[in-house]
Motif scaffolding. Sequence first.
Motif, PDB file in Angstrom:
ATOM      1  N   LEU A 182     -27.289  88.244 -12.811  1.00  0.00           N
ATOM      2  CA  LEU A 182     -27.094  86.871 -12.351  1.00  0.00           C
ATOM      3  C   LEU A 182     -26.648  86.849 -10.885  1.00  0.00           C
ATOM      4  CD1 LEU A 182     -25.348  85.332 -15.484  1.00  0.00           C
ATOM      5  CD2 LEU A 182     -27.635  84.805 -14.638  1.00  0.00           C
ATOM      6  N   THR A 189     -29.477  87.422  -8.423  1.00  0.00           N
ATOM      7  CA  THR A 189     -30.400  86.293  -8.245  1.00  0.00           C
ATOM      8  C   THR A 189     -29.695  85.021  -7.796  1.00  0.00           C
ATOM      9  OG1 THR A 189     -30.227  85.712 -10.590  1.00  0.00           O
ATOM     10  CG2 THR A 189     -32.017  87.205  -9.956  1.00  0.00           C
ATOM     11  N   ARG A 208     -27.213  83.459  -9.304  1.00  0.00           N
ATOM     12  CA  ARG A 208     -26.886  82.570 -10.415  1.00  0.00           C
ATOM     13  C   ARG A 208     -25.571  82.943 -11.097  1.00  0.00           C
ATOM     14  NH1 ARG A 208     -32.884  83.096 -12.195  1.00  0.00           N
ATOM     15  NH2 ARG A 208     -33.799  81.395 -11.016  1.00  0.00           N
ATOM     16  N   SER A 209     -24.689  83.593 -10.383  1.00  0.00           N
ATOM     17  CA  SER A 209     -23.406  83.965 -10.984  1.00  0.00           C
ATOM     18  C   SER A 209     -22.566  82.733 -11.315  1.00  0.00           C
ATOM     19  CB  SER A 209     -22.628  84.901 -10.067  1.00  0.00           C
ATOM     20  OG  SER A 209     -22.370  84.281  -8.827  1.00  0.00           O
ATOM     21  N   TRP A 210     -22.890  81.600 -10.716  1.00  0.00           N
ATOM     22  CA  TRP A 210     -22.170  80.358 -11.004  1.00  0.00           C
ATOM     23  C   TRP A 210     -22.392  79.897 -12.449  1.00  0.00           C
ATOM     24  CZ3 TRP A 210     -25.054  76.172 -12.491  1.00  0.00           C
ATOM     25  CH2 TRP A 210     -26.422  76.201 -12.192  1.00  0.00           C
ATOM     26  N   TRP A 211     -23.406  80.416 -13.114  1.00  0.00           N
ATOM     27  CA  TRP A 211     -23.639  80.054 -14.514  1.00  0.00           C
ATOM     28  C   TRP A 211     -22.444  80.446 -15.385  1.00  0.00           C
ATOM     29  CZ3 TRP A 211     -29.331  81.425 -16.208  1.00  0.00           C
ATOM     30  CH2 TRP A 211     -30.233  80.667 -15.444  1.00  0.00           C
ATOM     31  N   CYS A 235     -19.697  78.012 -14.767  1.00  0.00           N
ATOM     32  CA  CYS A 235     -20.016  76.751 -15.430  1.00  0.00           C
ATOM     33  C   CYS A 235     -19.652  76.821 -16.918  1.00  0.00           C
ATOM     34  CB  CYS A 235     -21.490  76.431 -15.245  1.00  0.00           C
ATOM     35  SG  CYS A 235     -21.984  74.857 -15.945  1.00  0.00           S
TER      36      CYS A 235
END
Length: 65
Positions: A26, A29, A31-34, A37
Motif C-alpha cells: 500500500l 502505491t 495508498r497507506s492512508w487506507w 482510514c
Amino acid sequence: MTPLAIGGTVLWLVIAGILSLFSEDLAATGRSWWIDCALWGAVLGVPGTVVMVLHDRNQKRRQRD
C-alpha cells in the motif's frame, strides 16, 4: 442498534488488520492512508457504540414506564 454499532466497529478493526498485512504494498502505491482510514473508522465506532448502548438502554426504560 447496539449489535449493528459493535459489528461495524469490529469490521473496521478486521479491515485494518488485513490491510496492515499489505502495508508495504500500500505504501509503494501511495495508498497507506487506507489503513489510517480503517483505524479512524474503528476509533469513531467506539463513541458511536457507546451512544447506541445508551440509546437502547433508555429506550427499554421508556417502554417499561
